[in-house]
Design a protein around this motif. Structure first.
Motif, short mmCIF file in Angstrom:
data_model
loop_
_atom_site.label_atom_id
_atom_site.label_comp_id
_atom_site.label_asym_id
_atom_site.label_seq_id
_atom_site.Cartn_x
_atom_site.Cartn_y
_atom_site.Cartn_z
N PHE A 191 57.37 -110.11 30.57
CA PHE A 191 56.22 -110.45 29.73
C PHE A 191 54.91 -110.24 30.48
CE2 PHE A 191 58.37 -113.49 26.47
CZ PHE A 191 59.12 -112.44 26.01
N ASN A 192 54.89 -110.57 31.75
CA ASN A 192 53.67 -110.37 32.53
C ASN A 192 53.31 -108.90 32.60
OD1 ASN A 192 51.49 -110.95 34.23
ND2 ASN A 192 52.74 -110.67 36.05
N ASN A 193 54.28 -108.06 32.92
CA ASN A 193 54.02 -106.62 33.03
C ASN A 193 53.81 -105.93 31.69
OD1 ASN A 193 54.09 -106.14 35.88
ND2 ASN A 193 56.26 -106.60 35.81
N THR A 194 54.43 -106.45 30.64
CA THR A 194 54.35 -105.81 29.33
C THR A 194 53.15 -106.28 28.53
OG1 THR A 194 56.75 -105.64 29.30
CG2 THR A 194 55.63 -105.36 27.21
N PHE A 195 52.86 -107.57 28.57
CA PHE A 195 51.84 -108.12 27.69
C PHE A 195 50.55 -108.53 28.41
CE2 PHE A 195 55.88 -109.43 25.47
CZ PHE A 195 55.85 -108.38 24.58
N ILE A 196 50.63 -109.08 29.60
CA ILE A 196 49.45 -109.62 30.26
C ILE A 196 48.69 -108.56 31.05
CG2 ILE A 196 48.61 -111.32 31.94
CD1 ILE A 196 50.98 -113.08 31.13
N THR A 197 49.38 -107.82 31.87
CA THR A 197 48.70 -106.87 32.77
C THR A 197 48.81 -105.42 32.31
OG1 THR A 197 50.65 -106.65 34.19
CG2 THR A 197 49.06 -108.39 34.76
N ASN A 198 49.14 -105.21 31.07
CA ASN A 198 49.36 -103.86 30.55
C ASN A 198 48.06 -103.33 29.93
OD1 ASN A 198 50.21 -101.53 29.31
ND2 ASN A 198 52.01 -102.45 28.37
N LEU B 24 58.84 -120.65 28.15
CA LEU B 24 58.93 -119.25 28.52
C LEU B 24 57.58 -118.54 28.36
CD1 LEU B 24 60.82 -116.81 29.14
CD2 LEU B 24 61.27 -116.69 26.72
N PHE B 25 56.77 -119.01 27.42
CA PHE B 25 55.52 -118.35 27.07
C PHE B 25 54.31 -118.99 27.74
CE2 PHE B 25 58.55 -117.74 23.69
CZ PHE B 25 58.56 -116.35 23.60
#
Length: 172
Positions: A56-63, A82-83
């Motif tokens: 989620f960090n790589n896909t949604f936050i830092t993408n 989880l979120f």
């Protein structure tokens, strides 16, 4: 594959798509909670949680190639779980009016499709497949059932085998 390689995979795919189409990417993550339930039931929750947070960090936050993401599931999103690392979440449930007509087919859409397919038993279809109220919008039909009905032209319980109740059984 290592957790770091896996967690970077969608980010890399987004970068490739962005470079090719010159447009930011929209990610649709359907039934995000199914692997979550399986991890809980089969005893690998901690490993799953670690991998998912990285993903989620790589896909949604830092993408930087991401325009928007839509996640669907039946498990309620909690910011304390989880979120917790995700922000700017807009939680839309079946009680929300926002996107109410997007949770299934409206009666108007179902009857129009039936007309196209030459099917005339609207009252029977309504008895079998109607029944959802999303927000304040009534007469929302299960898409899977309607698609299968139109394909096979038979009234059946198509939705019966589309989900599992193993988590409920275990918790009870």
């Amino acid at each position: 594959m290592s957790n770091s390689d896996f967690s970077l995979a969608l980010n890399r795919l987004c970068s490739y798509l962005y470079r090719y189409y010159n447009k930011k990417v929209i990610i649709l993550l359907d039934e995000y909670d199914t692997p979550m339930q399986e991890a809980y039931i089969h005893g690998y929750w901690k490993e799953f949680l670690s991998l998912t947070r990285a993903l989620f960090n790589n896909t949604f936050i830092t993408n930087s190639y991401l325009e928007r993401a839509v996640m669907t599931g039946i498990t309620r999103i909690s910011k304390e779980s989880l979120f917790s690392d995700l922000n700017n979440l807009n939680v839309v449930t079946i009680l929300s009016n926002e996107y109410a007509s997007c949770f299934g087919f409206t009666e108007k859409e179902v009857f129009a499709a039936m007309d196209e397919f030459g099917t005339t038993n609207q009252n029977e279809v309504k008895k079998w497949y109607d029944g959802f109220t999303i927000g304040t919008l009534q007469d929302i039909y299960n898409p899977w059932s309607i698609i299968c009905f139109l394909d096979k032209a038979q009234l059946k319980t198509y939705w019966v085998n589309t989900s599992s109740n193993s988590l409920i059984s275990r918790l009870l």
